[in-house]
Design a protein around this motif. Structure first.
Motif, PDB file in Angstrom:
ATOM      1  N   ARG A 171       0.847  -1.199   0.000  1.00  0.00           N
ATOM      2  CA  ARG A 171       0.000   0.000   0.000  1.00  0.00           C
ATOM      3  C   ARG A 171       0.881   1.247   0.000  1.00  0.00           C
ATOM      4  N   VAL A 172       0.524   2.170  -0.883  1.00  0.00           N
ATOM      5  CA  VAL A 172       1.222   3.448  -0.975  1.00  0.00           C
ATOM      6  C   VAL A 172       0.187   4.561  -0.830  1.00  0.00           C
ATOM      7  N   GLU A 173       0.475   5.517   0.022  1.00  0.00           N
ATOM      8  CA  GLU A 173      -0.424   6.646   0.267  1.00  0.00           C
ATOM      9  C   GLU A 173       0.179   7.906  -0.319  1.00  0.00           C
ATOM     10  N   ILE A 174      -0.611   8.641  -1.073  1.00  0.00           N
ATOM     11  CA  ILE A 174      -0.162   9.873  -1.726  1.00  0.00           C
ATOM     12  C   ILE A 174      -1.032  11.019  -1.242  1.00  0.00           C
TER      13      ILE A 174
ATOM     14  N   ASP B 224      -6.948  19.657  -4.141  1.00  0.00           N
ATOM     15  CA  ASP B 224      -6.365  18.810  -3.094  1.00  0.00           C
ATOM     16  C   ASP B 224      -6.690  17.354  -3.417  1.00  0.00           C
ATOM     17  N   ILE B 225      -5.659  16.567  -3.749  1.00  0.00           N
ATOM     18  CA  ILE B 225      -5.830  15.181  -4.177  1.00  0.00           C
ATOM     19  C   ILE B 225      -5.170  14.253  -3.171  1.00  0.00           C
ATOM     20  N   GLN B 226      -5.902  13.212  -2.755  1.00  0.00           N
ATOM     21  CA  GLN B 226      -5.347  12.141  -1.936  1.00  0.00           C
ATOM     22  C   GLN B 226      -5.709  10.807  -2.577  1.00  0.00           C
ATOM     23  N   ALA B 227      -4.713   9.917  -2.680  1.00  0.00           N
ATOM     24  CA  ALA B 227      -4.926   8.648  -3.374  1.00  0.00           C
ATOM     25  C   ALA B 227      -4.219   7.524  -2.640  1.00  0.00           C
ATOM     26  N   VAL B 228      -4.701   6.308  -2.873  1.00  0.00           N
ATOM     27  CA  VAL B 228      -4.108   5.088  -2.319  1.00  0.00           C
ATOM     28  C   VAL B 228      -3.836   4.140  -3.478  1.00  0.00           C
ATOM     29  N   VAL B 229      -2.634   3.558  -3.490  1.00  0.00           N
ATOM     30  CA  VAL B 229      -2.209   2.642  -4.548  1.00  0.00           C
ATOM     31  C   VAL B 229      -1.882   1.292  -3.924  1.00  0.00           C
TER      32      VAL B 229
ATOM     33  N   GLU C 253      -2.189  -2.847  -8.988  1.00  0.00           N
ATOM     34  CA  GLU C 253      -3.459  -3.558  -9.015  1.00  0.00           C
ATOM     35  C   GLU C 253      -4.656  -2.637  -8.813  1.00  0.00           C
ATOM     36  N   GLN C 254      -4.476  -1.538  -8.107  1.00  0.00           N
ATOM     37  CA  GLN C 254      -5.610  -0.625  -7.894  1.00  0.00           C
ATOM     38  C   GLN C 254      -5.090   0.755  -7.517  1.00  0.00           C
ATOM     39  N   LEU C 255      -5.702   1.786  -8.117  1.00  0.00           N
ATOM     40  CA  LEU C 255      -5.443   3.177  -7.752  1.00  0.00           C
ATOM     41  C   LEU C 255      -6.783   3.812  -7.420  1.00  0.00           C
ATOM     42  N   SER C 256      -6.935   4.275  -6.212  1.00  0.00           N
ATOM     43  CA  SER C 256      -8.198   4.838  -5.743  1.00  0.00           C
ATOM     44  C   SER C 256      -7.969   6.228  -5.185  1.00  0.00           C
ATOM     45  N   MET C 257      -8.718   7.199  -5.692  1.00  0.00           N
ATOM     46  CA  MET C 257      -8.638   8.570  -5.201  1.00  0.00           C
ATOM     47  C   MET C 257      -9.544   8.713  -3.977  1.00  0.00           C
ATOM     48  N   GLN C 258      -8.943   8.954  -2.821  1.00  0.00           N
ATOM     49  CA  GLN C 258      -9.692   9.086  -1.588  1.00  0.00           C
ATOM     50  C   GLN C 258     -10.311  10.476  -1.434  1.00  0.00           C
ATOM     51  N   LYS C 259      -9.705  11.468  -2.049  1.00  0.00           N
ATOM     52  CA  LYS C 259     -10.189  12.842  -1.882  1.00  0.00           C
ATOM     53  C   LYS C 259      -9.850  13.634  -3.125  1.00  0.00           C
ATOM     54  N   SER C 260     -10.809  14.425  -3.581  1.00  0.00           N
ATOM     55  CA  SER C 260     -10.596  15.351  -4.696  1.00  0.00           C
ATOM     56  C   SER C 260     -11.469  16.559  -4.425  1.00  0.00           C
ATOM     57  N   ASP C 261     -10.872  17.588  -3.835  1.00  0.00           N
ATOM     58  CA  ASP C 261     -11.659  18.717  -3.353  1.00  0.00           C
ATOM     59  C   ASP C 261     -10.809  19.983  -3.427  1.00  0.00           C
ATOM     60  N   ALA C 262     -11.473  21.100  -3.155  1.00  0.00           N
ATOM     61  CA  ALA C 262     -10.749  22.368  -3.095  1.00  0.00           C
ATOM     62  C   ALA C 262      -9.896  22.410  -1.831  1.00  0.00           C
TER      63      ALA C 262
END
Length: 405
Positions: free
Chosen positions: A128-131, A160-165, A248-257
């Protein structure tokens, strides 16, 4: 008091002084056979030396002794090459740092150091990688990392972008030998970052996709498309470096101002939602009016088509009737002319007021039959739902004597 089991207190049972035997005074008594003795270290050392002499007859410096020592050292060195591979891992054998082969879970052997070495990477676990943030359950929530999460959009806004890979090792040989230190590196502050290769590739891919998108698209309907494009682009970057890593999966946890302008952004979003609602209501009213008008137009067109078909059918019927009459006229002109004359007179005279006058001139009076009055008298009983009279009765009642002119 008995000090000796042999006899008297100074000697026992034998002749004098220092002579024979058995007894001794309590101050000069030697070790007794019945007591427990402490270990004799000199004796043990002597016995060990005797055994070494048996193993190495010529001494440790003898050729045979040296050969035995060297052989034992080699055996121990070879045994140190045994290693175990746990389930979910793959053993990678290397000789002088060069890849040789792979081994499956279990007990395996490779040349020991310094000739050989072994790596056992885990290929079954999804990493797991957190961005843009770091998960910190103990701190009561996630920790934002602004230098990773804040990205510039194509219309020069900040999002503001937060993602998990989630990723795993796909090719062990490429993973170990084609990239340097794949699982850690140093960030700007000098701290170690886990999974830096994947994090750097995915962060670069997300920044490129966000830089090509508008702010509105990135935070609303474009999130799923951005995830798919970023995952594809990051995988391409990793494949170009022969990393042996599969995302295997890239999921955007947050996409906001950003947090500083989130309130103003929500007001703008609410205004846009109201605008969309009003536009939808106006469009619904427009659709209703348009559909009603289209329905009326369709009805009028269908009525016109029906009237057109009716007139065409009447004209075709008249034409066919005329042609049939013409054919009959060609067959027998006199009869046809007479019939046409009678039908024409019937059609003309049927809607006129008729008065029949008998002009015999014999009686001096002229009798007549008022047919118009007869028609009116017959129409009134029909309107009052009275039973109509027969033609003979009406004719008899309608006959009146004429008036002399």
């Amino acid at each position: 008091m008995a000090w000796n089991n042999q006899g008297g207190p100074w000697g026992g049972g034998g002749s004098g002084g220092s002579g024979g035997g058995g007894g001794q005074s309590p101050w000069g008594r030697g070790p007794s056979n019945g007591g427990r003795q402490s270990p004799d270290f000199d004796e043990l050392l002597r016995r060990g030396q005797d055994r070494m002499r048996n193993i190495f007859p010529g001494g440790i410096g003898a050729p045979r002794s040296l050969a035995i020592i060297v052989l034992a050292a080699i055996v121990l060195w070879l045994l140190s090459g045994l290693y175990r591979v746990n389930p979910g891992e793959v053993g990678v054998n290397m000789v002088f740092g060069r890849y040789v082969s792979q081994t499956q879970p279990g007990l395996n052997w490779n040349w020991p150091a310094p000739i050989g070495s072994v790596a056992t990477p885990d290929v079954a676990t999804r990493n797991r990688v957190e961005i843009g943030f770091r998960a910190s359950p103990g701190a009561g929530g996630d920790i934002d990392v602004a230098e990773e999460s804040l990205m510039l959009t194509g219309d020069e806004n900040i999002v503001d972008i937060q993602a998990v890979v989630l990723w795993r090792i796909d090719d062990v040989e490429k993973y170990l030998f084609d990239i340097r230190d794949p699982e850690s590196s140093l960030n700007d502050s000098g701290a170690s970052v886990k999974n830096a290769t994947v994090k750097n590739a995915v962060e670069a891919a997300i920044r490129e996709i966000i830089g090509q998108s508008t702010f509105e698209y990135a935070i609303t309907e474009g999130r799923s498309q951005i995830e798919a494009k970023a995952e594809e682009l990051a995988q391409g970057i990793l494949d170009s470096y022969n990393s042996g890593i599969r995302i295997e999966q890239l999921s955007m946890q947050k996409s906001d101002a950003p947090q500083e302008v989130v309130d103003a952004f929500r007001d703008v979003q609410k205004a846009k939602a109201d605008k969309v609602s009003l536009v939808n209501e106006a469009q619904a009213y427009f659709n209703q009016i348009t559909q009603d008008a289209e329905g009326q137009a369709t009805q009028i067109i269908r009525q016109s088509e029906g009237y057109k078909q009716e007139k065409i059918a009447d004209a075709q019927g008249d034409t066919q009737r005329f042609m049939s009459i013409y054919q009959q006229y060609q067959t027998n002109p006199n009869v046809t002319e007479r019939r046409m004359y009678l039908e024409t007179m019937e059609r003309i005279m049927g809607n006129m007021n008729k008065v029949l006058v008998a002009d015999d001139g014999k009686s001096g009076t002229i009798p007549y039959l008022p047919l118009d009055q007869l028609l009116k008298s017959r129409a009134k009983p029909a309107q009052s739902n009275a039973a109509p009279a027969t033609n003979n009765d009406n004719q008899q009642s309608a006959v009146q004597p004429g008036v002399q002119p």
